[in-house]
Structures are given as C-alpha cells and as structure tokens.
Design a protein around this motif. Structure first.
Motif, PDB file in Angstrom:
ATOM      1  N   GLU A   1       7.516  -7.296  19.092  1.00  0.00           N
ATOM      2  CA  GLU A   1       8.810  -7.996  19.071  1.00  0.00           C
ATOM      3  C   GLU A   1       9.843  -7.325  18.491  1.00  0.00           C
ATOM      4  O   GLU A   1       9.918  -7.125  17.413  1.00  0.00           O
ATOM      5  CB  GLU A   1       8.777  -9.344  18.954  1.00  0.00           C
ATOM      6  CG  GLU A   1      10.006 -10.279  19.461  1.00  0.00           C
ATOM      7  CD  GLU A   1       9.846 -11.696  19.170  1.00  0.00           C
ATOM      8  OE1 GLU A   1       9.669 -12.376  20.272  1.00  0.00           O
ATOM      9  OE2 GLU A   1       9.805 -12.053  17.933  1.00  0.00           O
TER      10      GLU A   1
ATOM     11  N   SER B   1      -2.235   0.097  12.638  1.00  0.00           N
ATOM     12  CA  SER B   1      -3.675  -0.667  12.753  1.00  0.00           C
ATOM     13  C   SER B   1      -4.037  -0.051  14.281  1.00  0.00           C
ATOM     14  O   SER B   1      -5.142  -0.104  14.252  1.00  0.00           O
ATOM     15  CB  SER B   1      -3.302  -2.124  12.598  1.00  0.00           C
ATOM     16  OG  SER B   1      -2.922  -2.568  11.471  1.00  0.00           O
ATOM     17  N   LEU B   2      -3.236  -0.133  15.243  1.00  0.00           N
ATOM     18  CA  LEU B   2      -3.556   0.249  16.403  1.00  0.00           C
ATOM     19  C   LEU B   2      -4.264   1.585  16.414  1.00  0.00           C
ATOM     20  O   LEU B   2      -5.430   1.986  16.895  1.00  0.00           O
ATOM     21  CB  LEU B   2      -2.432   0.405  17.243  1.00  0.00           C
ATOM     22  CG  LEU B   2      -2.516   0.899  18.687  1.00  0.00           C
ATOM     23  CD1 LEU B   2      -3.231  -0.111  19.615  1.00  0.00           C
ATOM     24  CD2 LEU B   2      -1.287   1.354  19.365  1.00  0.00           C
TER      25      LEU B   2
ATOM     26  N   GLN C   1       6.499  -4.532   8.897  1.00  0.00           N
ATOM     27  CA  GLN C   1       5.134  -5.288   9.561  1.00  0.00           C
ATOM     28  C   GLN C   1       5.008  -4.358  11.039  1.00  0.00           C
ATOM     29  O   GLN C   1       3.889  -4.136  11.150  1.00  0.00           O
ATOM     30  CB  GLN C   1       5.547  -6.710   9.906  1.00  0.00           C
ATOM     31  CG  GLN C   1       4.131  -7.615   9.970  1.00  0.00           C
ATOM     32  CD  GLN C   1       4.277  -8.552  10.788  1.00  0.00           C
ATOM     33  OE1 GLN C   1       4.865  -8.589  11.945  1.00  0.00           O
ATOM     34  NE2 GLN C   1       4.032  -9.781  10.329  1.00  0.00           N
TER      35      GLN C   1
ATOM     36  N   LYS D   1      13.680  -9.258  21.985  1.00  0.00           N
ATOM     37  CA  LYS D   1      13.917 -10.732  21.624  1.00  0.00           C
ATOM     38  C   LYS D   1      14.738 -11.452  22.642  1.00  0.00           C
ATOM     39  O   LYS D   1      15.510 -10.930  22.824  1.00  0.00           O
ATOM     40  CB  LYS D   1      14.075 -10.952  20.173  1.00  0.00           C
ATOM     41  CG  LYS D   1      13.558 -11.925  19.440  1.00  0.00           C
ATOM     42  CD  LYS D   1      13.875 -12.012  17.946  1.00  0.00           C
ATOM     43  CE  LYS D   1      12.796 -12.777  17.160  1.00  0.00           C
ATOM     44  NZ  LYS D   1      13.038 -12.611  15.741  1.00  0.00           N
TER      45      LYS D   1
ATOM     46  N   LEU E   1      -0.598  -3.310  22.589  1.00  0.00           N
ATOM     47  CA  LEU E   1       0.171  -3.808  21.262  1.00  0.00           C
ATOM     48  C   LEU E   1       1.485  -4.515  21.379  1.00  0.00           C
ATOM     49  O   LEU E   1       2.136  -3.719  22.200  1.00  0.00           O
ATOM     50  CB  LEU E   1       0.150  -2.666  20.228  1.00  0.00           C
ATOM     51  CG  LEU E   1       0.896  -2.843  19.102  1.00  0.00           C
ATOM     52  CD1 LEU E   1      -0.006  -3.719  18.036  1.00  0.00           C
ATOM     53  CD2 LEU E   1       1.423  -1.482  18.240  1.00  0.00           C
ATOM     54  N   TYR E   2       1.562  -5.527  21.114  1.00  0.00           N
ATOM     55  CA  TYR E   2       2.863  -6.270  21.278  1.00  0.00           C
ATOM     56  C   TYR E   2       3.709  -6.114  20.278  1.00  0.00           C
ATOM     57  O   TYR E   2       3.465  -6.672  19.025  1.00  0.00           O
ATOM     58  CB  TYR E   2       2.557  -7.910  21.506  1.00  0.00           C
ATOM     59  CG  TYR E   2       3.650  -8.550  22.012  1.00  0.00           C
ATOM     60  CD1 TYR E   2       4.017  -8.950  23.097  1.00  0.00           C
ATOM     61  CD2 TYR E   2       4.346  -9.536  20.798  1.00  0.00           C
ATOM     62  CE1 TYR E   2       5.271  -9.833  23.284  1.00  0.00           C
ATOM     63  CE2 TYR E   2       5.375 -10.418  21.091  1.00  0.00           C
ATOM     64  CZ  TYR E   2       5.746 -10.482  22.500  1.00  0.00           C
ATOM     65  OH  TYR E   2       6.704 -11.262  22.477  1.00  0.00           O
TER      66      TYR E   2
ATOM     67  N   THR F   1      -4.370   0.275   6.755  1.00  0.00           N
ATOM     68  CA  THR F   1      -3.874  -1.199   6.820  1.00  0.00           C
ATOM     69  C   THR F   1      -4.950  -2.437   6.535  1.00  0.00           C
ATOM     70  O   THR F   1      -6.093  -2.018   6.546  1.00  0.00           O
ATOM     71  CB  THR F   1      -3.634  -1.278   8.203  1.00  0.00           C
ATOM     72  OG1 THR F   1      -4.593  -1.470   9.196  1.00  0.00           O
ATOM     73  CG2 THR F   1      -2.451  -0.271   8.816  1.00  0.00           C
TER      74      THR F   1
ATOM     75  N   GLY G   1       5.332  -1.178  11.313  1.00  0.00           N
ATOM     76  CA  GLY G   1       4.560   0.009  10.993  1.00  0.00           C
ATOM     77  C   GLY G   1       3.151  -0.404  10.698  1.00  0.00           C
ATOM     78  O   GLY G   1       2.323   0.494  11.261  1.00  0.00           O
ATOM     79  N   THR G   2       2.860  -1.513  10.086  1.00  0.00           N
ATOM     80  CA  THR G   2       1.511  -1.653   9.923  1.00  0.00           C
ATOM     81  C   THR G   2       0.633  -2.332  11.301  1.00  0.00           C
ATOM     82  O   THR G   2      -0.258  -1.825  11.496  1.00  0.00           O
ATOM     83  CB  THR G   2       1.467  -3.085   9.013  1.00  0.00           C
ATOM     84  OG1 THR G   2       1.903  -2.902   7.776  1.00  0.00           O
ATOM     85  CG2 THR G   2       0.129  -3.612   8.746  1.00  0.00           C
ATOM     86  N   ARG G   3       1.435  -2.708  12.169  1.00  0.00           N
ATOM     87  CA  ARG G   3       0.488  -3.012  13.251  1.00  0.00           C
ATOM     88  C   ARG G   3       0.425  -1.607  14.213  1.00  0.00           C
ATOM     89  O   ARG G   3      -0.684  -1.482  14.806  1.00  0.00           O
ATOM     90  CB  ARG G   3       1.746  -3.742  14.278  1.00  0.00           C
ATOM     91  CG  ARG G   3       1.777  -5.302  13.832  1.00  0.00           C
ATOM     92  CD  ARG G   3       2.795  -5.972  15.070  1.00  0.00           C
ATOM     93  NE  ARG G   3       3.046  -7.145  14.364  1.00  0.00           N
ATOM     94  CZ  ARG G   3       3.685  -8.100  14.836  1.00  0.00           C
ATOM     95  NH1 ARG G   3       3.380  -8.168  16.180  1.00  0.00           N
ATOM     96  NH2 ARG G   3       4.042  -9.308  14.303  1.00  0.00           N
TER      97      ARG G   3
ATOM     98  N   LYS H   1      -0.789  -8.947  30.334  1.00  0.00           N
ATOM     99  CA  LYS H   1      -1.611  -8.705  29.322  1.00  0.00           C
ATOM    100  C   LYS H   1      -3.035  -9.060  29.786  1.00  0.00           C
ATOM    101  O   LYS H   1      -4.062  -8.634  29.211  1.00  0.00           O
ATOM    102  CB  LYS H   1      -1.110  -9.901  28.267  1.00  0.00           C
ATOM    103  CG  LYS H   1      -2.245  -9.973  26.936  1.00  0.00           C
ATOM    104  CD  LYS H   1      -1.528 -10.969  26.189  1.00  0.00           C
ATOM    105  CE  LYS H   1      -2.727 -11.303  24.900  1.00  0.00           C
ATOM    106  NZ  LYS H   1      -3.810 -12.332  25.100  1.00  0.00           N
TER     107      LYS H   1
ATOM    108  N   ARG I   1       0.753  -1.286  -0.141  1.00  0.00           N
ATOM    109  CA  ARG I   1      -0.162  -0.101   0.154  1.00  0.00           C
ATOM    110  C   ARG I   1       0.876   1.229   0.155  1.00  0.00           C
ATOM    111  O   ARG I   1       0.351   2.417  -0.510  1.00  0.00           O
ATOM    112  CB  ARG I   1      -0.952   0.038   1.275  1.00  0.00           C
ATOM    113  CG  ARG I   1      -0.311   0.227   2.365  1.00  0.00           C
ATOM    114  CD  ARG I   1      -1.176   0.006   3.618  1.00  0.00           C
ATOM    115  NE  ARG I   1      -0.612   0.352   4.895  1.00  0.00           N
ATOM    116  CZ  ARG I   1       0.112  -0.507   5.853  1.00  0.00           C
ATOM    117  NH1 ARG I   1       0.457  -1.721   5.162  1.00  0.00           N
ATOM    118  NH2 ARG I   1       0.782   0.099   6.834  1.00  0.00           N
TER     119      ARG I   1
END
Lengths: 264, 374
Positions: free
Chosen positions: B351, B368-369, B361, B324, B348-349, A77, B363-365, B337, A66
């Motif tokens: 790692e 999304s949050l 990925q 990690k 939001l977790y 997203t 950034g996507t999480r 949690k 995207r």
C-alpha cells in the motif's frame, strides 16, 4: 559456531548454534534498535557459552534494526528468519504469527519450512505490540501485568477504534464510565487478536498455528487469538528467540555453502 | 551517437523535473500545454495545437488541498489540487480530467473553484463502452471535448489534423510496446526505477520527440546481451511510485519486467483497430481496453491478464502497488488475488501513497519476497 541476532524495535535477541545445529544458548535484552541492547545480549551470550567473538564463524542479523548493525556477515529479513526458526523448533507448524513492537506478521510455511506467503500489518500501530504498550500505559501497568489483568476479566470491553490513538481515548472513556480494568485489558488483547486474525485470513491460514515473539509469553493473548481464529494456537518454545535462532540456522547454512570442504 | 545509458539518463532527468521538461518541450514545439490525467483524448489536444502533459501528482507536502480533498482521498488528486492551488499548473491552458472514480467525479467541480485560473474539461466515459450506444455516446463526448479545445485554441481542428495527431500517438504506442518488450530482457540496464521514469518522461514531452528517443533506445538495447536478475515481477496498480519503492526493488534486485499500471502500459497496450476514422479509433481504444479497474468490465479480466503477463514475460511474481484510497483498484484486489493464488503465482501487496517518506517496512516486504523466491 554460528550467531543469529534479531534486533527488534523494543528488544534485542541473540542465539548461538554449533555445527550440529544444537542451540548453545539464547539471550534477550529488553532494549531495541538504536540502543546498546544488542551488545549487552552478545556479551551475556559469549560469557555464558565461554567463547569470544573470534569463535563465531558466521553471523546473520535480522529484525527491524538489521540494516544498522554492521558487524554481521549478512542481513536477512525477520520473515525468513522466523520461518526458519519456527520450522526448526516446531516442524509441524504451517502458520506463524509474530506480534512485534512495530509490526505484526503472519507467515505461511510449506512442509519443508519454506515461506509460501506472508503478510504484515500496514504502517499504523493497530494490531502490534505498540498498541498493547499504549493500553498498558493507560491502565497503569506493565505489558506483563496486562496479561494478568486480562486473565481475570469477567467480560470483554469492546474497543472498536482501529487507530491506536483513538483507541487510547476510547479506553480512557470506558474507564471513566466505570468499566473494570480487567475487562478493558481483555478488550485490548481481543482488539489486537482481531487485527491479527484478519492478517491470518489474508495469508490463507492453515493449522498448526504457532506464535513467536514476546507477545507469545502472554497466555491470555494466545488463548484469545485461538478464539478469534477458531483453532488452537501454540506458543513456540523460547518464543522470543525464534527469529534469532532462525538467523543462526541461516548463518550455519550460508557458511557451509561457502565452505563445503571444511564443513563436509 | 548516443549510448543506451545517456538516453536513459536524459529521459530519467526529464521525468524527475516535469516543470522544466514541460517548459522546454513547449518552447521547442512552439506550443502551449494542456494537462491530462489517466485516460484523456490527448490526440484531440495535440491536433488542436497543444502539448498534452500528464498531471500525475507528486511527492509534495499537502497544505492547501485539504480544503477540498481530505486525508482519506487519493493522494495523486490531492497533490494535483495542491499544485493547482499553488500555481504550479498556471502554465497549462486547461486540464482534461476523466470522471472514472468517485474522487474524480467530485474533483471536476472542486477544480473550478480551487483552481479557477486553469479551465477544466471533464471527460465522461460511458459505463457500457463496448455497446454500440456507448460507442456512439463516447464519439459525441469526444466531439464536445474537441469543440472545447477548438474554442481554447481559437481555431478549428480539421479531420486531417486529427488523423495526423492520431498517427503520432499510434506510433508512440507502438514504440512503447516495443520498448517494454526489449526492456524485459535487460532488467539491470532498465531497472525498476529507470523503466518507470523512461515511460513517465513521455507524459511531459512532445510524443513525436519521445517516440524518436524510444525507437533509438529500443534499437540500442536490443543490441546488448540479455541480462538476468533475482526476481522478475509484474507490477499492477495506478502508478509505479513513490520512487522509494522502486529504489527498494532495485536494492533487492527485483525488476519490473512488465506492468499493468494506469500510468504506464495501460496508456499504450491497446493498438488501434485498422478501420474507421481517428475519432472512431479513439473510441474503440477505450472499448478494447481490458482489465482496467477504471473502465467498467463485468467480466473482470484483470486477474487473467496478470497471469498472461507473468507467463509471457517469465515473471516470478506480481507486485500490487495499491495507491491508498484508490477505490477502483481496491475493489479489484480480492478478485485477482484469488485468481493468482489459484494459478500459484506469488503476490506482494504494497500500500503506497505519493507523500510517503518512510520505506523501511516496504523494504522488508520486498526483501522477504526476494528471499522467498530464491
């Protein structure tokens, strides 16, 4: 008209929506980000609907690719878009499972379709479509044929390696020891299902559970995931286009919010 | 007169270039440096005439450290060993390392072999840190560390010098608590990355100098109008890194308005008790630390602490920055949690590891949050 585009790692999807939220068409091209897949999908969609780009009021793009697509009005997203698309298609669903090419995600929805929680797999390929691609390659078949083989299995061959690279070696070893390809294929699907079931546990799964994305076309995968979760799992209608449909719904919403008089 | 932005820029620059900052700080103070990680009795080193500087790993390629710490070990300690073996830490007269996790327990022995040119002073904290026996033990342990530092400095440390050093650190801790409070109302000026770097700069500067900067910055910040942001989050974990994660937070207008990070607030959130001498106050600061996975706590109050931080700072969510292979943090996660979920607080977790260079990925999480909470 409103356009939703979902550019994944292995395919590009597009959906067209009218003002009354009627889906005018969806297109899927099996070429992902960094290819001409998205443009091919749009060309086919416009041609089928008999429209041009100028007829599109607002475009939302989602998916792995995207951020690289510059012709959209907004990027959202895939979590939000899959949630929106799934709630539109199946409002009774509370847990969405999407096994993508690069990552897998499980989304918890509220009654009104808003995202309550979500989890994604960590960056390795375990539990993703990439794992299935690698397994299909080892078995000398396509991903579609993997499902056919698995459906004919008489027993599961357990694949214990979480890592896709190690699992590939493990499958080669199983085949060299005489394991039947059907049983190995079934084991591969179950390995993915177990990883995804773990994500479902983390997000706090609630029924109904539905699958979006291309892997939902694999009926054996859907069945095995249901076995691992201990509940029914339903593939969404037009499962590959759920994200794009969600993006189109959001495009409509954003446009109407920005132009309340015109769309009243 | 300095502006808010010029102070922030200067402190960020110091945090981004630790080697240069430590060299400048040593020159200005006329001191030699001693390294520390996590909890260490910095006041003892300060009183002995050293400049305590943080060794918090870094985003570097691991080549040499694999001999001692493999890929499944804490990336911060891998980086520390790498820097040590490469000679980056040769400026340090010694390092103080606490044995608060399995990796650190092993690394104290490995360090002697891998980095022989930089002496190590292990600091062994008691499990039962709140019992009188635990407090007595820790006082003895700090006294041993004091003797080792005195040997290193070639001079003894008087009680008056220790009291003075403790006062410098207590003033710094008070200044940091005041800064984080004001920063939470200015999430644009003090965005996630700036907040982290401003705090981290204190690890490489003389604490008295950092305190002066922080007092001025806090005063100027307080004069500015309050700011808003899309998402106000509380961060928890070991460190607020790598920086790519903080960039993603800023891109999505997610601010860190409070933290429960080992490198940040856990360093200064516990004020000293009023009574006792400096050594006793140092012991009690460890005894009074709550909700830290590196200090034994059967009550496990971290979840409630996070809930309190969310309420106090009007936050929308908690973000776990799970380093990690950091076992102590991983053991705590399922407990807090469940508590956050019961309290209806989104979590939001993420790692992370210091050597990661792909943030797509993550950034996507984060996005999304932000979308979920809007």
């Amino acid at each position: 008209m409103y356009l939703g585009i979902d550019i994944g790692s292995s395919s590009s999807k597009a959906a067209l929506l009218d003002d009354g939220k009627k889906i005018l068409g969806t297109k899927i091209v099996n070429l992902g980000t960094g290819t001409k897949g998205v443009y091919e999908a749009l060309e086919n969609l416009y041609a089928e609907a008999g429209i041009t780009r100028a007829d599109v009021r607002y475009t939302v793009v989602t998916g792995y690719g995207r951020l690289l697509y510059k012709d959209a009005d907004r990027q959202i997203t895939e979590i939000t878009c899959h949630a929106r698309g799934m709630h539109f298609l199946m409002p009774q669903v509370r847990t969405v499972v999407d096994i993508g090419g690069q990552d897998s995600k499980v989304i918890r929805l509220d009654e009104d379709g808003t995202v309550r929680n979500f989890v994604m797999n960590e960056k390795c390929a375990a539990g993703t479509g990439r794992f299935l691609e690698v397994m299909a390659r080892v078995l000398g078949c396509s991903i579609g044929e993997l499902a056919v083989l698995a459906a004919q299995a008489t027993e599961d061959v357990a694949i214990s390696s979480v890592c896709t690279v190690f699992a590939e070696s493990e499958v080669i070893s199983q085949l060299s020891q005489g394991a039947h390809p059907n049983d190995v294929a079934c084991g591969a699907l179950r390995a993915v299902a177990k990883r995804v079931a773990g994500l479902c546990g983390r997000v706090g799964m609630e029924p109904e559970v539905a699958m979006s994305g291309g892997v939902a076309l694999n009926a054996t995968m859907v069945r095995i995931l249901g076995e691992e979760l201990g509940c029914d799992v339903t593939p969404a209608p037009d499962c590959q286009a759920v994200g794009a449909i969600g993006a189109a719904l959001l495009a409509r919403e954003f446009y109407r919010k920005a132009n309340p008089v015109e769309t009243a | 007169m300095s502006s808010v932005q010029s102070i922030i820029d200067a402190l960020c620059e110091k945090a981004l270039h630790p080697d240069r900052t430590v060299a400048e700080s040593c020159k200005q103070a006329g001191k030699e440096a001693v390294g520390f990680y996590l909890y260490a009795p910095e006041e003892l080193a300060y009183a002995a005439g050293f400049l305590p500087v943080g060794i918090w790993g870094g985003s570097t390629e691991i080549k040499l450290a694999d001999r001692y710490l493999q890929g499944f070990c804490c990336s911060i300690m891998r980086a520390d060993i790498e820097y040590g073996m490469r000679g980056t830490y040769n400026r340090l007269r010694a390092v103080m390392l606490p044995t608060v996790c399995d990796t650190l327990k092993c690394i104290c022995e490995n360090w002697k072999v891998a980095v022989p040119q930089v002496p190590i002073i292990p600091v062994v904290y008691p499990q039962n840190r709140t019992l009188p026996a635990g407090e007595e033990y820790l006082r003895e342990e700090f006294s041993r560390v004091r003797r080792e530092l005195e040997d290193l400095a070639g001079q003894s440390v008087s009680d008056a010098e220790l009291e003075a050093a403790f006062a410098v650190y207590e003033a710094w801790r008070e200044a940091m608590r005041a800064f984080t409070k004001v920063a939470s109302t200015h999430p644009q000026t003090v965005h996630a990355k700036a907040r982290h770097l401003i705090i981290k700069a204190g690890s490489f500067m003389d604490k008295a100098e950092h305190t002066r900067e922080m007092i001025q910055l806090t005063r100027l910040l307080a004069e500015l109008p309050e700011e808003t942001c899309a998402v106000r989050a509380v961060a928890t974990g070991l460190v607020g890194e790598p920086l790519g994660v903080l960039d993603s937070l800023r891109e999505n207008d997610v601010a860190i308005v409070a933290d429960d990070l080992a490198q940040e607030s856990r360093q200064f959130r516990v004020p000293a008790r009023a009574e006792g001498d400096a050594l006793s106050k140092m012991v009690w600061r460890i005894a009074d630390q709550k909700g830290c996975p590196f200090l034994y706590e059967p009550e496990k109050t971290r979840g409630q602490k996070l809930i309190d931080l969310v309420k106090e700072n009007k936050a929308d969510a908690v973000i776990t920055l799970q380093m990690k292979f950091c076992d102590p943090d991983e053991f705590d996660y399922p407990i807090y949690k469940a508590e956050l979920e019961a309290a209806g607080i989104p979590l939001l977790y993420l790692e992370v590891e210091q050597q990661m260079d792909s943030f797509g990925q993550i950034g996507t999480r984060i996005q999304s949050l932000a979308e979920m909470l809007l």
